[in-house]
Scaffold this motif. Sequence first.
Motif, PDB file in Angstrom:
ATOM      1  N   ALA A  68       0.842  -1.194   0.000  1.00 35.13           N
ATOM      2  CA  ALA A  68       0.000   0.000   0.000  1.00 35.13           C
ATOM      3  C   ALA A  68       0.879   1.248   0.000  1.00 35.13           C
ATOM      4  O   ALA A  68       1.830   1.357   0.774  1.00 35.13           O
ATOM      5  CB  ALA A  68      -0.915  -0.002   1.227  1.00 35.13           C
ATOM      6  N   GLY A  69       0.591   2.173  -0.877  1.00 32.95           N
ATOM      7  CA  GLY A  69       1.366   3.409  -0.943  1.00 32.95           C
ATOM      8  C   GLY A  69       2.536   3.356  -1.900  1.00 32.95           C
ATOM      9  O   GLY A  69       3.174   4.377  -2.148  1.00 32.95           O
ATOM     10  N   VAL A  70       2.845   2.172  -2.441  1.00 38.53           N
ATOM     11  CA  VAL A  70       3.933   2.048  -3.411  1.00 38.53           C
ATOM     12  C   VAL A  70       3.359   2.250  -4.812  1.00 38.53           C
ATOM     13  O   VAL A  70       2.363   1.608  -5.170  1.00 38.53           O
ATOM     14  CB  VAL A  70       4.607   0.666  -3.318  1.00 38.53           C
ATOM     15  N   PRO A  71       3.934   3.140  -5.614  1.00 44.62           N
ATOM     16  CA  PRO A  71       3.418   3.348  -6.983  1.00 44.62           C
ATOM     17  C   PRO A  71       3.338   2.042  -7.757  1.00 44.62           C
ATOM     18  O   PRO A  71       4.204   1.164  -7.617  1.00 44.62           O
ATOM     19  CB  PRO A  71       4.452   4.300  -7.601  1.00 44.62           C
ATOM     20  N   ASP A  72       2.304   1.898  -8.563  1.00 39.96           N
ATOM     21  CA  ASP A  72       2.059   0.639  -9.269  1.00 39.96           C
ATOM     22  C   ASP A  72       3.249   0.198 -10.106  1.00 39.96           C
ATOM     23  O   ASP A  72       3.565  -0.999 -10.169  1.00 39.96           O
ATOM     24  CB  ASP A  72       0.827   0.780 -10.175  1.00 39.96           C
ATOM     25  N   GLU A  73       3.922   1.161 -10.763  1.00 37.70           N
ATOM     26  CA  GLU A  73       5.028   0.783 -11.648  1.00 37.70           C
ATOM     27  C   GLU A  73       6.240   0.271 -10.877  1.00 37.70           C
ATOM     28  O   GLU A  73       7.140  -0.347 -11.444  1.00 37.70           O
ATOM     29  CB  GLU A  73       5.434   1.969 -12.534  1.00 37.70           C
ATOM     30  N   ILE A  74       6.277   0.512  -9.560  1.00 37.29           N
ATOM     31  CA  ILE A  74       7.341  -0.040  -8.717  1.00 37.29           C
ATOM     32  C   ILE A  74       6.851  -1.294  -7.999  1.00 37.29           C
ATOM     33  O   ILE A  74       7.575  -2.295  -7.896  1.00 37.29           O
ATOM     34  CB  ILE A  74       7.825   1.007  -7.696  1.00 37.29           C
ATOM     35  N   ALA A  75       5.596  -1.275  -7.526  1.00 35.61           N
ATOM     36  CA  ALA A  75       5.032  -2.437  -6.834  1.00 35.61           C
ATOM     37  C   ALA A  75       5.028  -3.672  -7.722  1.00 35.61           C
ATOM     38  O   ALA A  75       5.109  -4.804  -7.219  1.00 35.61           O
ATOM     39  CB  ALA A  75       3.613  -2.121  -6.365  1.00 35.61           C
ATOM     40  N   VAL A  76       4.972  -3.474  -9.041  1.00 37.42           N
ATOM     41  CA  VAL A  76       4.931  -4.613  -9.953  1.00 37.42           C
ATOM     42  C   VAL A  76       6.178  -5.488  -9.818  1.00 37.42           C
ATOM     43  O   VAL A  76       6.147  -6.689 -10.120  1.00 37.42           O
ATOM     44  CB  VAL A  76       4.755  -4.129 -11.417  1.00 37.42           C
ATOM     45  N   LEU A  77       7.285  -4.908  -9.341  1.00 36.99           N
ATOM     46  CA  LEU A  77       8.511  -5.700  -9.154  1.00 36.99           C
ATOM     47  C   LEU A  77       8.290  -6.844  -8.173  1.00 36.99           C
ATOM     48  O   LEU A  77       8.882  -7.921  -8.316  1.00 36.99           O
ATOM     49  CB  LEU A  77       9.646  -4.807  -8.653  1.00 36.99           C
ATOM     50  N   ALA A  78       7.437  -6.602  -7.155  1.00 38.03           N
ATOM     51  CA  ALA A  78       7.143  -7.639  -6.158  1.00 38.03           C
ATOM     52  C   ALA A  78       5.960  -8.496  -6.562  1.00 38.03           C
ATOM     53  O   ALA A  78       5.599  -9.425  -5.834  1.00 38.03           O
ATOM     54  CB  ALA A  78       6.879  -6.992  -4.796  1.00 38.03           C
ATOM     55  N   GLY A  79       5.371  -8.197  -7.711  1.00 36.58           N
ATOM     56  CA  GLY A  79       4.228  -8.967  -8.174  1.00 36.58           C
ATOM     57  C   GLY A  79       4.595 -10.015  -9.194  1.00 36.58           C
ATOM     58  O   GLY A  79       3.722 -10.716  -9.715  1.00 36.58           O
ATOM     59  N   GLN A  80       5.875 -10.130  -9.489  1.00 46.02           N
ATOM     60  CA  GLN A  80       6.340 -11.068 -10.498  1.00 46.02           C
ATOM     61  C   GLN A  80       7.265 -12.110  -9.881  1.00 46.02           C
ATOM     62  O   GLN A  80       8.097 -11.790  -9.033  1.00 46.02           O
ATOM     63  CB  GLN A  80       7.098 -10.319 -11.601  1.00 46.02           C
ATOM     64  N   ALA A  81       7.110 -13.354 -10.323  1.00 45.69           N
ATOM     65  CA  ALA A  81       8.028 -14.403  -9.871  1.00 45.69           C
ATOM     66  C   ALA A  81       9.402 -14.152 -10.467  1.00 45.69           C
ATOM     67  O   ALA A  81       9.534 -13.681 -11.600  1.00 45.69           O
ATOM     68  CB  ALA A  81       7.503 -15.772 -10.304  1.00 45.69           C
ATOM     69  N   GLY A  82      10.431 -14.420  -9.692  1.00 47.62           N
ATOM     70  CA  GLY A  82      11.788 -14.227 -10.199  1.00 47.62           C
ATOM     71  C   GLY A  82      12.772 -13.986  -9.081  1.00 47.62           C
ATOM     72  O   GLY A  82      12.516 -14.326  -7.926  1.00 47.62           O
ATOM     73  N   LYS A  83      13.886 -13.394  -9.445  1.00 51.91           N
ATOM     74  CA  LYS A  83      14.970 -13.202  -8.505  1.00 51.91           C
ATOM     75  C   LYS A  83      14.716 -12.028  -7.563  1.00 51.91           C
ATOM     76  O   LYS A  83      14.136 -11.024  -7.928  1.00 51.91           O
ATOM     77  CB  LYS A  83      16.290 -12.969  -9.248  1.00 51.91           C
ATOM     78  N   ALA A  84      15.191 -12.190  -6.338  1.00 49.79           N
ATOM     79  CA  ALA A  84      15.138 -11.127  -5.332  1.00 49.79           C
ATOM     80  C   ALA A  84      16.344 -11.312  -4.430  1.00 49.79           C
ATOM     81  O   ALA A  84      17.101 -12.285  -4.552  1.00 49.79           O
ATOM     82  CB  ALA A  84      13.842 -11.210  -4.527  1.00 49.79           C
ATOM     83  N   TRP A  85      16.528 -10.364  -3.517  1.00 44.59           N
ATOM     84  CA  TRP A  85      17.611 -10.461  -2.540  1.00 44.59           C
ATOM     85  C   TRP A  85      17.014 -10.577  -1.146  1.00 44.59           C
ATOM     86  O   TRP A  85      16.146  -9.793  -0.770  1.00 44.59           O
ATOM     87  CB  TRP A  85      18.508  -9.223  -2.603  1.00 44.59           C
ATOM     88  N   LEU A  86      17.494 -11.554  -0.401  1.00 45.09           N
ATOM     89  CA  LEU A  86      17.083 -11.739   0.986  1.00 45.09           C
ATOM     90  C   LEU A  86      18.190 -11.226   1.890  1.00 45.09           C
ATOM     91  O   LEU A  86      19.316 -11.746   1.867  1.00 45.09           O
ATOM     92  CB  LEU A  86      16.808 -13.216   1.274  1.00 45.09           C
ATOM     93  N   GLY A  87      17.894 -10.202   2.679  1.00 44.04           N
ATOM     94  CA  GLY A  87      18.850  -9.690   3.654  1.00 44.04           C
ATOM     95  C   GLY A  87      18.574 -10.314   5.008  1.00 44.04           C
ATOM     96  O   GLY A  87      17.450 -10.224   5.518  1.00 44.04           O
ATOM     97  N   VAL A  88      19.575 -10.968   5.581  1.00 46.46           N
ATOM     98  CA  VAL A  88      19.435 -11.599   6.892  1.00 46.46           C
ATOM     99  C   VAL A  88      20.496 -11.045   7.832  1.00 46.46           C
ATOM    100  O   VAL A  88      21.540 -10.550   7.398  1.00 46.46           O
ATOM    101  CB  VAL A  88      19.563 -13.140   6.818  1.00 46.46           C
TER     102      VAL A  88
END
Length: 288
Positions: A172-192
């Motif tokens: 919520a509050g993230v522009p659609d053209e940026i939120a789409v990055l989290a709406g697609q299957a694929g690579k991401a970075w996990l910070g632990v």
Amino acid sequence: MGPDHFDAYAVTTRHGPHVTLQAGVVHFGRHWTTTRRSAVKAASIDRVGWAAATTGEGRQWRVVSGRALVLDAAHPSTFVADPLSSALAGSAVVRLGLGRLDQMLGYAEAGTAVPLSYLPIGRVLLVTRISDELVLDGDQVVRATGWSGRHAVDITAVRGRVRPWLADRALAGVPDEIAVLAGQAGKAWLGVQTSSGAVALPADWEPVAGRLRVARGALTAVGAQIPGPICVTFDNSARRRPDEKVGVMLRGEGTVVDLDDTAASVAVDVERVTHWRGFVSSTVPEAA
């Protein structure tokens, strides 16, 4: 991740791990990158004195970490703490620039759109003296030096109810053209988080379930403190102009919810979201 070949740079903040994509280079046993003088990364290193970077592409990844410092030409005293790093700084900057000529062209194309703080006069060098190294081939740990014994932990799945992933609420509050990055299957970075500081690990994102698939051996080798604070970073830096790069970072509590012999499934309970387009970023609490 992708054709831009940027490094995932991890530091520790008061909200947990913080991972962004940086142009970087390994030079004489040190990882070098640059950022704004006022950036979160520089403040974290001044406070914690530790950083990690993950380099590579495809199935081949190298995670390095160690003591870190900020070299700031506006404050000559910063060069006194590590004379060798100070002596190597010039050649490191040359290698960094030659390796990313496309990015330099992108800054030239952006022209007057580049804020003063992003120009060389407003930037500092971040130097990490490599003491730990983890090499991955897909899910397999090829080599782990400096981590073993001091960091290694056993990763277990948590049995019980995990708050369900609701993309509309988390983003919520993230522009659609940026939120789409989290709406697609694929690579991401996990910070632990680890006993020394934050580390970024390559992961596969499953947007329907809101979970990440990450190498179990990598979590074990670095001593990931999970359950615990994590971040999940999605980035699109394929365009060379800096004002056209976009990304989003989800921060919150991470839990291992499933395990097999090679991989772990990690769920995130989002508490804060940071998103950016070019030089402008914004952070908001996750919607109730």
